[in-house]
Write a protein that holds these residues in place. Structure first.
Motif, PDB file in Angstrom:
ATOM      1  N   ALA A   1      -3.976  10.922  -1.613  1.00 30.63           N
ATOM      2  CA  ALA A   1      -3.007  10.393  -1.307  1.00 30.63           C
ATOM      3  C   ALA A   1      -1.637  11.750  -1.767  1.00 30.63           C
ATOM      4  CB  ALA A   1      -2.658   9.109  -2.482  1.00 30.63           C
ATOM      5  N   ASP A   2      -2.270  12.775  -2.102  1.00 29.39           N
ATOM      6  CA  ASP A   2      -1.362  13.625  -2.370  1.00 29.39           C
ATOM      7  C   ASP A   2      -0.394  14.834  -1.018  1.00 29.39           C
ATOM      8  OD1 ASP A   2      -2.132  13.582  -4.749  1.00 29.39           O
ATOM      9  OD2 ASP A   2      -2.995  15.798  -5.233  1.00 29.39           O
ATOM     10  N   ALA A   3      -1.088  14.373  -0.063  1.00 32.08           N
ATOM     11  CA  ALA A   3      -0.867  15.205   1.198  1.00 32.08           C
ATOM     12  C   ALA A   3       0.590  14.526   1.523  1.00 32.08           C
ATOM     13  CB  ALA A   3      -1.633  15.031   2.492  1.00 32.08           C
ATOM     14  N   TYR A   4       0.067  12.957   1.696  1.00 27.36           N
ATOM     15  CA  TYR A   4       1.201  11.631   2.353  1.00 27.36           C
ATOM     16  C   TYR A   4       1.965  11.932   1.342  1.00 27.36           C
ATOM     17  CZ  TYR A   4       3.187   7.795   4.539  1.00 27.36           C
ATOM     18  OH  TYR A   4       4.122   6.822   4.935  1.00 27.36           O
ATOM     19  N   LEU A   5       1.678  11.764   0.115  1.00 31.49           N
ATOM     20  CA  LEU A   5       2.758  11.119  -0.728  1.00 31.49           C
ATOM     21  C   LEU A   5       4.015  12.480  -0.651  1.00 31.49           C
ATOM     22  CD1 LEU A   5       1.461   9.014  -3.862  1.00 31.49           C
ATOM     23  CD2 LEU A   5       2.653   8.434  -1.658  1.00 31.49           C
ATOM     24  N   ARG A   6       3.497  14.020  -0.440  1.00 33.21           N
ATOM     25  CA  ARG A   6       4.090  15.234  -1.130  1.00 33.21           C
ATOM     26  C   ARG A   6       5.200  15.359   0.532  1.00 33.21           C
ATOM     27  NH1 ARG A   6       0.301  18.620  -0.949  1.00 33.21           N
ATOM     28  NH2 ARG A   6      -0.209  18.816  -3.029  1.00 33.21           N
ATOM     29  N   SER A   7       4.637  15.057   1.947  1.00 35.50           N
ATOM     30  CA  SER A   7       5.873  14.591   2.870  1.00 35.50           C
ATOM     31  C   SER A   7       6.472  13.461   2.416  1.00 35.50           C
ATOM     32  CB  SER A   7       4.449  14.202   4.017  1.00 35.50           C
ATOM     33  OG  SER A   7       5.348  14.431   5.111  1.00 35.50           O
TER      34      SER A   7
ATOM     35  N   VAL B   1      12.348   1.132  -4.090  1.00 28.27           N
ATOM     36  CA  VAL B   1      11.199   0.730  -3.316  1.00 28.27           C
ATOM     37  C   VAL B   1      10.112   1.401  -4.084  1.00 28.27           C
ATOM     38  CG1 VAL B   1      11.214   3.479  -2.333  1.00 28.27           C
ATOM     39  CG2 VAL B   1       9.893   1.846  -0.903  1.00 28.27           C
ATOM     40  N   SER B   2       9.332   0.102  -4.276  1.00 32.78           N
ATOM     41  CA  SER B   2       7.392   0.420  -4.872  1.00 32.78           C
ATOM     42  C   SER B   2       7.216   0.277  -3.985  1.00 32.78           C
ATOM     43  CB  SER B   2       7.553  -0.856  -5.740  1.00 32.78           C
ATOM     44  OG  SER B   2       7.382  -2.097  -5.154  1.00 32.78           O
ATOM     45  N   PHE B   3       5.373   1.100  -4.093  1.00 33.95           N
ATOM     46  CA  PHE B   3       4.045   1.052  -3.323  1.00 33.95           C
ATOM     47  C   PHE B   3       2.862   0.851  -4.036  1.00 33.95           C
ATOM     48  CE2 PHE B   3       6.379   4.889  -4.142  1.00 33.95           C
ATOM     49  CZ  PHE B   3       4.926   5.960  -4.462  1.00 33.95           C
ATOM     50  N   LYS B   4       2.047   0.713  -3.511  1.00 32.73           N
ATOM     51  CA  LYS B   4       0.952   0.654  -4.076  1.00 32.73           C
ATOM     52  C   LYS B   4      -0.717   1.789  -3.538  1.00 32.73           C
ATOM     53  CE  LYS B   4       1.512  -3.862  -5.988  1.00 32.73           C
ATOM     54  NZ  LYS B   4       1.257  -4.986  -6.801  1.00 32.73           N
TER      55      LYS B   4
ATOM     56  N   HIS C   1       4.417  -0.752  -9.424  1.00 33.86           N
ATOM     57  CA  HIS C   1       5.146  -2.329 -10.292  1.00 33.86           C
ATOM     58  C   HIS C   1       4.991  -3.142 -10.503  1.00 33.86           C
ATOM     59  CE1 HIS C   1       5.508  -4.922  -6.680  1.00 33.86           C
ATOM     60  NE2 HIS C   1       6.206  -5.944  -7.785  1.00 33.86           N
ATOM     61  N   GLU C   2       5.074  -3.811 -11.574  1.00 33.80           N
ATOM     62  CA  GLU C   2       4.363  -5.078 -12.746  1.00 33.80           C
ATOM     63  C   GLU C   2       2.759  -4.169 -13.093  1.00 33.80           C
ATOM     64  OE1 GLU C   2       5.403  -9.037 -11.490  1.00 33.80           O
ATOM     65  OE2 GLU C   2       7.243  -8.800 -11.691  1.00 33.80           O
ATOM     66  N   PRO C   3       2.312  -3.702 -12.619  1.00 35.96           N
ATOM     67  CA  PRO C   3       1.007  -2.979 -13.060  1.00 35.96           C
ATOM     68  C   PRO C   3      -0.269  -4.023 -13.972  1.00 35.96           C
ATOM     69  CG  PRO C   3       1.737  -1.029 -14.121  1.00 35.96           C
ATOM     70  CD  PRO C   3       2.887  -2.446 -13.888  1.00 35.96           C
TER      71      PRO C   3
ATOM     72  N   GLY D   1       0.851  -1.465   0.269  1.00 33.13           N
ATOM     73  CA  GLY D   1       0.000  -0.323   0.017  1.00 33.13           C
ATOM     74  C   GLY D   1       0.836   1.671   0.374  1.00 33.13           C
ATOM     75  N   ALA D   2       1.199   1.553   0.804  1.00 40.21           N
ATOM     76  CA  ALA D   2       1.162   3.482   0.808  1.00 40.21           C
ATOM     77  C   ALA D   2       2.533   3.127   1.380  1.00 40.21           C
ATOM     78  CB  ALA D   2       0.171   4.969   2.521  1.00 40.21           C
ATOM     79  N   PRO D   3       3.680   3.676   1.030  1.00 35.54           N
ATOM     80  CA  PRO D   3       5.118   3.549   1.398  1.00 35.54           C
ATOM     81  C   PRO D   3       4.762   3.815   3.465  1.00 35.54           C
ATOM     82  CG  PRO D   3       4.910   6.007   0.174  1.00 35.54           C
ATOM     83  CD  PRO D   3       4.314   4.549   0.334  1.00 35.54           C
ATOM     84  N   ALA D   4       5.782   3.542   4.001  1.00 31.52           N
ATOM     85  CA  ALA D   4       6.566   3.896   5.136  1.00 31.52           C
ATOM     86  C   ALA D   4       7.200   4.594   5.254  1.00 31.52           C
ATOM     87  CB  ALA D   4       6.526   2.656   6.026  1.00 31.52           C
TER      88      ALA D   4
END
Length: 393
Positions: free
Chosen positions: A98-104, A84-87, A121-123, A65-68
């Protein structure tokens, strides 16, 4: 950050008459995913992996899911590059959830190591099965790449990871369906599987069927391998060495990470002493160590009445030094010209030299020389020579 990363199998440089540009190639990083048995911490598992292969300079990390946060032990690895991959669901990304989390997350990414990040990855199979559309996937990738750019971190590399099966004509797929566009991608990485182990299939042969390297080059992007798997077989150690040499030499791969996960169909190396040793040689570089090898040929441009050109494939063999072009008249050895020197280390390169202002209808001899950085700049090696005759005026 979007940036032009020029990594080409043959880096062509004119050395005579002009100061050579900076060395563009980055040594291939060989690493692995880290198998973490039940009851073992990631720190313990990483120590065990380092014990098998030597200190891994690049790690493959997955998040379903989201990256740690960067404090997570899988990401808190100073001195090591990270793939590192995330989904996320692509439509969720497009909704801005997801904008706020990923921006941070991007803003807080380390700046002391290379981070190769990948959205989903591998979509290919997920898109086939209707999880979201290819158009949504591409748009979501573009949105996330924009968030990454806002961080202004030059060590963040947007990295697509597709199956190399996707570029096999038998797959019936078009890799462009899963490609967000060159403006949003820094590195094109692939998951490479399904070798013919019984016949010791070479990496060159495998890539001929699944030309992922050519796809990456068509986009002007570095090639890399995010997952590599060779099934357990008596031929596996030799195949791993062949793969590593191809990745470093022909492909000039940015990184190659072996998928070392128990339970995946006999691809893991755990317990296979010979295969572990083979991959250790790639990780530590001992597979490529030795005496620098330089092979000179004429061209690629033909001689004119006043100029010649020669090319030398230089393999530094894990050493560092300087190379320079040297040429002189074949008979009598007059008109000797040499330089300037250029620093060279890392992966093999092709250095091309030009000399002009020559006499027509005259034979000249050329070669490349190597001065070793480890030996105080001493001249240690020279390539073979090639003779060329300038055309008549």
């Amino acid at each position: 950050m979007r940036r032009v990363v020029a990594v080409i199998a043959a880096v062509v440089t004119v050395l005579v008459g002009l100061q050579a540009p900076a060395h563009a190639s980055t040594p291939t990083l060989f690493g692995a995913s880290v198998y973490q048995p039940s009851g073992q911490t990631f720190t313990q598992a990483l120590a065990a992996a380092d014990g098998r292969y030597g200190t891994l300079p690049v790690l493959r990390v997955f998040y379903p899911g989201a990256p740690a946060a960067w404090t997570d032990t899988k990401l808190a690895t100073p001195g090591r590059a990270t793939v590192v991959s995330f989904k996320y669901d692509a439509d969720t990304v497009l909704a801005g959830t997801a904008d706020a989390y990923l921006r941070s997350w991007f803003a807080n990414a380390p700046r002391d190591r290379d981070i190769f990040w990948c959205f989903y990855h591998e979509p290919e199979d997920d898109i086939r099965d209707g999880a979201f559309t290819a158009a949504s996937y591409r748009a979501a990738w573009q949105r996330i790449a924009g968030l990454a750019d806002q961080a202004g971190n030059p060590r963040l590399f947007a990295t697509t990871i597709l199956m190399d099966w996707t570029v096999d004509p038998k797959s019936g797929r078009n890799w462009r369906d899963y490609y967000p566009g060159p403006a949003y991608v820094d590195v094109m990485a692939w998951d490479v599987y399904n070798f013919d182990e019984a016949n010791s299939e070479t990496m060159a042969s495998h890539n001929a069927k699944r030309p992922a390297l050519e796809v990456a080059r068509s986009q002007g992007k570095p090639y890399a391998v995010a997952e590599l798997g060779v099934q357990d077989h008596a031929n596996r150690p030799a195949m791993l060495r062949d793969i590593a040499r191809w990745m470093r030499g022909t492909a000039d791969a940015r990184f190659v990470t072996y998928f070392d996960a128990v339970g995946w169909p006999e691809d893991d190396l755990i317990g296979d002493t010979a295969s572990i040793q083979a991959w250790r040689e790639a990780v530590t570089g001992t597979l490529f160590a030795g005496t620098p090898v330089m092979t000179t040929t004429a061209g690629p441009a033909a001689a004119t009445s006043t100029s010649i050109q020669w090319s030398t494939r230089v393999d530094p063999a894990q050493q560092a030094g300087w190379v320079s072009c040297a040429s002189w008249r074949t008979i009598g050895g007059s008109e000797f010209v040499e330089g300037p020197r250029r620093y060279l280390a890392g992966n093999p390169e092709t250095v091309t030299c030009d000399r002009s202002g020559l006499q027509p209808d005259t034979s000249y001899r050329a070669r490349v020389k190597w001065w070793s950085a480890q030996s105080g700049g001493s001249l240690l090696y020279t390539s073979n020579t090639v003779d060329q005759v300038t055309a008549r005026a």
